[in-house]
Design a protein around this motif. Structure first.
Motif, PDB file in Angstrom:
ATOM      1  N   ALA A 141      37.133  -1.933 -26.516  1.00 45.57           N
ATOM      2  CA  ALA A 141      37.160  -3.385 -26.271  1.00 45.57           C
ATOM      3  C   ALA A 141      37.102  -3.638 -24.775  1.00 45.57           C
ATOM      4  N   LYS A 142      36.286  -4.602 -24.392  1.00 51.76           N
ATOM      5  CA  LYS A 142      36.298  -5.006 -22.987  1.00 51.76           C
ATOM      6  C   LYS A 142      37.552  -5.857 -22.806  1.00 51.76           C
ATOM      7  N   GLY A 143      38.437  -5.414 -21.957  1.00 53.06           N
ATOM      8  CA  GLY A 143      39.720  -6.098 -21.821  1.00 53.06           C
ATOM      9  C   GLY A 143      40.732  -5.507 -22.787  1.00 53.06           C
ATOM     10  N   LYS A 144      41.597  -6.371 -23.334  1.00 50.99           N
ATOM     11  CA  LYS A 144      42.650  -5.867 -24.235  1.00 50.99           C
ATOM     12  C   LYS A 144      42.120  -5.704 -25.662  1.00 50.99           C
ATOM     13  N   ALA A 145      42.427  -4.583 -26.259  1.00 52.40           N
ATOM     14  CA  ALA A 145      41.966  -4.332 -27.627  1.00 52.40           C
ATOM     15  C   ALA A 145      42.636  -5.268 -28.619  1.00 52.40           C
ATOM     16  N   SER A 146      43.914  -5.568 -28.354  1.00 54.46           N
ATOM     17  CA  SER A 146      44.663  -6.398 -29.307  1.00 54.46           C
ATOM     18  C   SER A 146      44.116  -7.831 -29.372  1.00 54.46           C
ATOM     19  N   ASP A 147      43.460  -8.281 -28.278  1.00 54.71           N
ATOM     20  CA  ASP A 147      42.892  -9.637 -28.280  1.00 54.71           C
ATOM     21  C   ASP A 147      41.828  -9.792 -29.370  1.00 54.71           C
ATOM     22  N   GLU A 150      42.952 -10.854 -32.796  1.00 54.71           N
ATOM     23  CA  GLU A 150      43.441 -12.232 -32.942  1.00 54.71           C
ATOM     24  C   GLU A 150      42.334 -13.229 -33.282  1.00 54.71           C
ATOM     25  N   LEU A 151      41.075 -12.775 -33.229  1.00 58.86           N
ATOM     26  CA  LEU A 151      39.965 -13.681 -33.560  1.00 58.86           C
ATOM     27  C   LEU A 151      40.055 -14.092 -35.026  1.00 58.86           C
ATOM     28  N   LYS A 152      39.773 -15.360 -35.283  1.00 63.34           N
ATOM     29  CA  LYS A 152      39.807 -15.842 -36.678  1.00 63.34           C
ATOM     30  C   LYS A 152      38.487 -16.531 -36.989  1.00 63.34           C
ATOM     31  N   TYR A 153      37.812 -16.056 -37.997  1.00 59.73           N
ATOM     32  CA  TYR A 153      36.518 -16.640 -38.364  1.00 59.73           C
ATOM     33  C   TYR A 153      36.710 -17.757 -39.393  1.00 59.73           C
ATOM     34  N   LYS A 162      34.410  -8.417 -40.388  1.00 53.45           N
ATOM     35  CA  LYS A 162      33.363  -9.008 -39.557  1.00 53.45           C
ATOM     36  C   LYS A 162      32.917  -7.993 -38.494  1.00 53.45           C
ATOM     37  N   PHE A 163      33.890  -7.319 -37.894  1.00 50.52           N
ATOM     38  CA  PHE A 163      33.563  -6.298 -36.885  1.00 50.52           C
ATOM     39  C   PHE A 163      32.706  -5.196 -37.501  1.00 50.52           C
ATOM     40  N   ASP A 164      33.105  -4.809 -38.701  1.00 54.98           N
ATOM     41  CA  ASP A 164      32.367  -3.756 -39.406  1.00 54.98           C
ATOM     42  C   ASP A 164      30.923  -4.190 -39.649  1.00 54.98           C
ATOM     43  N   ILE A 199      30.947  -1.084 -27.126  1.00 57.94           N
ATOM     44  CA  ILE A 199      31.982  -1.930 -26.503  1.00 57.94           C
ATOM     45  C   ILE A 199      31.905  -3.338 -27.105  1.00 57.94           C
ATOM     46  N   PHE A 200      33.034  -3.806 -27.614  1.00 60.87           N
ATOM     47  CA  PHE A 200      33.128  -5.181 -28.112  1.00 60.87           C
ATOM     48  C   PHE A 200      33.560  -6.090 -26.960  1.00 60.87           C
ATOM     49  N   THR A 201      32.810  -7.169 -26.754  1.00 62.15           N
ATOM     50  CA  THR A 201      33.191  -8.135 -25.730  1.00 62.15           C
ATOM     51  C   THR A 201      33.421  -9.482 -26.418  1.00 62.15           C
ATOM     52  N   ILE A 202      34.463 -10.180 -25.999  1.00 63.35           N
ATOM     53  CA  ILE A 202      34.710 -11.513 -26.578  1.00 63.35           C
ATOM     54  C   ILE A 202      33.834 -12.512 -25.824  1.00 63.35           C
ATOM     55  N   VAL A 203      32.986 -13.222 -26.585  1.00 64.69           N
ATOM     56  CA  VAL A 203      32.079 -14.191 -25.955  1.00 64.69           C
ATOM     57  C   VAL A 203      32.277 -15.580 -26.577  1.00 64.69           C
ATOM     58  N   ASP A 204      31.875 -16.603 -25.812  1.00 61.62           N
ATOM     59  CA  ASP A 204      31.977 -17.979 -26.314  1.00 61.62           C
ATOM     60  C   ASP A 204      30.806 -18.281 -27.240  1.00 61.62           C
ATOM     61  N   VAL A 205      31.107 -18.906 -28.354  1.00 62.29           N
ATOM     62  CA  VAL A 205      30.045 -19.304 -29.294  1.00 62.29           C
ATOM     63  C   VAL A 205      30.295 -20.721 -29.798  1.00 62.29           C
ATOM     64  N   ASN A 206      29.437 -21.126 -30.681  1.00 57.72           N
ATOM     65  CA  ASN A 206      29.590 -22.411 -31.349  1.00 57.72           C
ATOM     66  C   ASN A 206      30.979 -22.495 -32.007  1.00 57.72           C
ATOM     67  N   PRO A 207      31.777 -23.521 -31.714  1.00 57.34           N
ATOM     68  CA  PRO A 207      33.143 -23.597 -32.253  1.00 57.34           C
ATOM     69  C   PRO A 207      33.198 -23.558 -33.783  1.00 57.34           C
ATOM     70  N   GLY A 208      32.096 -23.829 -34.448  1.00 62.60           N
ATOM     71  CA  GLY A 208      32.089 -23.803 -35.910  1.00 62.60           C
ATOM     72  C   GLY A 208      32.282 -22.413 -36.480  1.00 62.60           C
ATOM     73  N   ILE A 209      31.953 -21.415 -35.726  1.00 65.00           N
ATOM     74  CA  ILE A 209      32.018 -20.047 -36.254  1.00 65.00           C
ATOM     75  C   ILE A 209      33.456 -19.528 -36.289  1.00 65.00           C
ATOM     76  N   THR A 210      34.160 -19.696 -35.172  1.00 67.13           N
ATOM     77  CA  THR A 210      35.561 -19.249 -35.143  1.00 67.13           C
ATOM     78  C   THR A 210      36.467 -20.423 -34.780  1.00 67.13           C
ATOM     79  N   GLU A 211      37.761 -20.221 -34.987  1.00 68.67           N
ATOM     80  CA  GLU A 211      38.729 -21.303 -34.743  1.00 68.67           C
ATOM     81  C   GLU A 211      38.742 -21.753 -33.287  1.00 68.67           C
ATOM     82  N   ASP A 212      38.663 -20.765 -32.376  1.00 67.50           N
ATOM     83  CA  ASP A 212      38.745 -21.114 -30.953  1.00 67.50           C
ATOM     84  C   ASP A 212      37.404 -20.982 -30.228  1.00 67.50           C
ATOM     85  N   GLY A 213      36.325 -20.919 -30.979  1.00 70.59           N
ATOM     86  CA  GLY A 213      35.003 -20.855 -30.360  1.00 70.59           C
ATOM     87  C   GLY A 213      34.705 -19.545 -29.655  1.00 70.59           C
TER      88      GLY A 213
END
Lengths: 383, 373
Positions: A141-147, A150-153, A162-164, A199-213
């Motif tokens: 994970a880029k940054g903290k793995a535990s973050d 916490e993603l919610k789709y 989803k990761f799989d 490497i998984f990176t957390i990126v900003d997307v359309n807010p409709g996909i996840t709770e926090d965009g």
């Protein structure tokens, strides 16, 4: 003394203790129901303040009905800290009061903070201590793995599933090589202890996909050398590794045709590495073959001419991809994720004997000659 | 044992036991799992076949006898001596087999199972099979053999995508020192050959065929399994405790993912079969000296003794291996598999010659008597 008249009677006699034992077996052998164990679905490992921090996600033992309503609701988290990954896992498990079970774990995410740590030791926990499922997906994970956990789709799907899916899609399209536990530990068994991880990176997307965009995406890859996370490589270089490792037989590549980008799907990929000893140097000939299919938005009069042209353009693009990847990974960083060691040992043993004592440096001096043939086997018009 | 068993049944059962023993090999204890393993298997099996030639010749020449019945024909006292030595050795072989079985069970799915329970259950099954007799056991195990071959082929197909043929580099050139020390135990651990040594008398039609086909069949199976291990796991193989289990779990076939349960069943049955076959061999030897019924009853205390010894062995694994080392097994192997068939061949030849002389003497004596009268 009991007198046994016929062996037939003895047979019947012996059946009695046999049946008793079979019936009593469940009571004799201590066993544990699955619901009594901590069935870990995902684990994220970070390194903070000289301690390993393990975040686990596990099923809380709810009924299948509750899973149907909101699958994420049946997943719980626990965090453990320790001087080793094993201790941290045990601490996380002890909070729940259940023994750990990693045989159903879907994904194991390693945080960027583990850079410089021996990853073989970390993976040994999975392979040796807990007999983890051999096809667990591994990623950095880029940054903290535990973050990431916490993603919610919003589509009610479980985050780790989803990761799989993201990993599988990338592997299928030839963007990344397979990063399951066993292929990775098999690669790590070579003498330079090298492997690749996405490497998984957390990126900003359309807010409709996840709770926090925010969502996770694979934008680049990590190279491991000497069992340690060495460097990051770009997506095109990762795609080169995937093409040469060639375990999935399919890939895709974008070419520029008539000033437009065109996606060419590749299938039935075959790559052959042939090392040759020229003087005191080893030259590796990389030969590939692939079938290609494409679609375009307009009808061309001469399909045969266009296909020939696309074949040439695709060959140039693939060759460029492979040369870029080999230059970065092998010549610049000296990492063996292409199975070069076993290829040279197997096919050019004389050459291997010359370089084996100084393999770590000699790998950077290898010459590569990339050639290949692409054949268009399918084309169509996209309406 | 009223009816005879077919040579194919014996081959199937013994090949199943031999191949499954290879599946459950513990690399750090027994063999180096490298490319060298192929060289070890080829050389050891070739030597094993050569060592079995006297046994093959004996069973071809005298299909209704085995080495032991020939020795008993010569002298009953000699028979008792051979029975005592070989019987003790075979009992040690059983303890060895059960010890490996118990170690495997406790290291896979029944880590908390108590040794006495495992051993007791095992011996109840063995006693039942022993009473049932050789014919029933052989018939049952044929099914297991086909199941095992089916699984193996399925595994080969499922793992094809994960194979890397570059792992077959010539490590033999790099590590030739350990070659001899690996070949010798590989030959001597083939304890199942003892069963052929004694049971060939009970094999219907051409018993020599069973022995001469057995070695190539087990060789082919073990070569195929080692090919799978090396092609899939490569250098990682040296770190895997149970390579067969490791490659099985990599196959994209769900039933093979859960192979730990299935292979435990096959492993239990093959160990039961091997132990029964060895016990029936002891009984077969006893029945040459005393009558069949008494031999059957006399073998039951032997089962009890071996059971108690197994309990002791199960708790002292390393000590057991040390005490009854592969070298000692090797000496007994050379004496009985190679030496005894040669000796008994000449004894039988001598006995036949004496019989012939007696037969030719009889008419002459009769003629002399009538002339005297």
């Amino acid at each position: 003394m009991i007198r046994i008249k016929k062996p037939k009677n003895l047979r019947r006699l012996l059946l009695i203790p046999l049946l008793i034992n079979v019936l009593a077996m469940a009571g004799c052998v201590p066993h544990m129901q699955l619901e009594q164990r901590l069935i870990i679905q995902a684990a994220a490992i970070d390194y903070e303040n000289d301690m390993y921090v393990v975040t686990i996600q596990y099923y809380g033992g709810e009924s299948l009905e509750s899973k149907k309503n909101d699958p994420n609701e049946s997943l719980f988290s626990a965090v453990g800290k320790g001087s080793t990954v094993s201790h941290a896992l045990q601490e996380a498990g002890s909070l729940t009061g259940k023994p750990l079970f990693l045989g159903d774990c879907q994904i194991f995410i390693l945080g960027e903070s583990l850079k410089g740590k021996d990853l073989v030791d970390v993976l040994d926990v999975l392979t040796d201590e807990y007999e983890g499922y051999p096809q667990i997906a591994l990623a950095i994970a880029k940054g903290k793995a535990s973050d990431l956990l916490e993603l919610k789709y919003n589509d009610q799907s479980i985050t780790i599933n989803k990761f799989d899916q993201i990993l599988q899609e990338n592997v299928k399209n030839g963007f990344i090589p397979n990063s399951e536990l066993y292929p990775v530990v098999i690669n790590l068994s070579n003498s330079l202890v090298c492997a690749y991880l996405p490497i998984f990176t957390i990126v900003d997307v359309n807010p409709g996909i996840t709770e926090d965009g925010k969502t996770a995406a694979i934008l680049n890859g990590a190279l491991i050398k000497g069992g340690r996370y060495l460097d990051t490589i770009e997506r095109t270089e990762v795609a080169g590794i995937s093409f040469i490792q060639n375990k999935n037989m399919t890939s895709s590549i974008t070419i520029a045709h008539n000033d437009r980008s065109m996606l060419v799907n590749l299938s039935n990929i075959k790559v052959r590495l042939s090392p040759k000893l020229i003087g005191n140097k080893i030259m590796i000939e990389v030969k590939y073959r692939a079938n290609a299919s494409y679609s375009q938005s307009h009808v061309d009069a001469d399909v045969v001419y266009i296909s020939d042209h696309i074949e040439t353009l695709t060959e140039v693009a693939i060759t460029e991809r492979l040369v870029t990847s080999l230059n970065k990974v092998v010549t610049e960083l000296g990492v063996d994720v292409f199975g070069l060691e076993e290829t040279i040992r197997s096919k050019c043993y004389k050459g291997w004997m010359l370089i084996k004592d100084n393999w770590e440096e000699e790998i950077k001096n290898l010459d590569f000659h990339v050639t290949g043939k692409v054949e268009v086997t399918g084309y169509g018009v996209r309406w | 044992m009223h009816a005879k068993i077919s040579s194919y049944q014996v081959i199937a059962v013994m090949a199943l036991a031999g191949a499954f023993a290879e599946c459950m090999n513990i690399p750090n204890d027994v063999s180096e799992y490298t490319m060298q393993r192929f060289a070890v298997l080829i050389i050891s099996n070739a030597l094993l076949f050569l060592l079995c030639i006297p046994l093959i010749i004996l069973s071809k020449k005298y299909p209704n006898d085995n080495f032991f019945s020939i020795i008993v024909q010569k002298s009953k006292v000699l028979g008792w001596i051979v029975l005592t030595i070989l019987g003790l050795h075979l009992m040690a072989v059983i303890v060895f087999l059960i010890d490996k079985f118990e170690f495997y069970v406790q290291n896979t799915i029944m880590s908390t199972a108590a040794s006495p329970v495992l051993v007791a259950l095992f011996f109840i099954a063995v006693s039942y099979g022993f009473i049932k007799g050789l014919q029933a056991i052989m018939r049952t195990s044929i099914i297991m053999f086909y199941m095992f071959i089916g699984f193996l082929l399925l595994l080969g197909i499922a793992l094809f995508i994960r194979m890397n043929f570059n792992y077959f580099y010539p490590t033999l050139i790099e590590t030739p020192k350990t070659l001899v020390s690996e070949i010798i135990p590989e030959i001597f651990k083939k304890t199942e050959i003892y069963v052929f040594l004694i049971l060939c008398k009970h094999i219907d039609k051409k018993p020599h065929r069973a022995i001469s086909l057995y070695v190539p069949i087990v060789f082919s199976l073990t070569m195929f399994m080692n090919f799978l291990y090396t092609a899939v796991l490569g250098p990682y193989l040296q770190r895997v405790s149970f390579p067969f289990y490791a490659v099985s779990s990599l196959a994209d076939i769900i039933i093979l993912d859960r192979l730990d349960g299935i292979d435990l069943v096959i492993w239990t049955i093959t160990t039961v079969l091997q132990v029964i076959a060895v016990l029936l061999s002891i009984k077969s030897m006893l029945s040459e000296l005393i009558d069949e019924k008494k031999a059957q009853i006399a073998t039951l205390p032997i089962i009890l003794i071996v059971g108690v010894l197994s309990l002791f062995g199960a708790t002292n694994r390393s000590r057991l291996v040390k005490d009854y080392s592969i070298i000692l097994m090797g000496i007994v192997f050379v004496i009985f598999i190679v030496g005894m068939p040669i000796i008994s061949y000449f004894i039988k030849k001598g006995l036949d010659k004496n019989d012939k002389n007696k037969e030719t003497q009889k008419p002459e004596e009769a003629a002399i008597n009538t002339a005297a009268n």
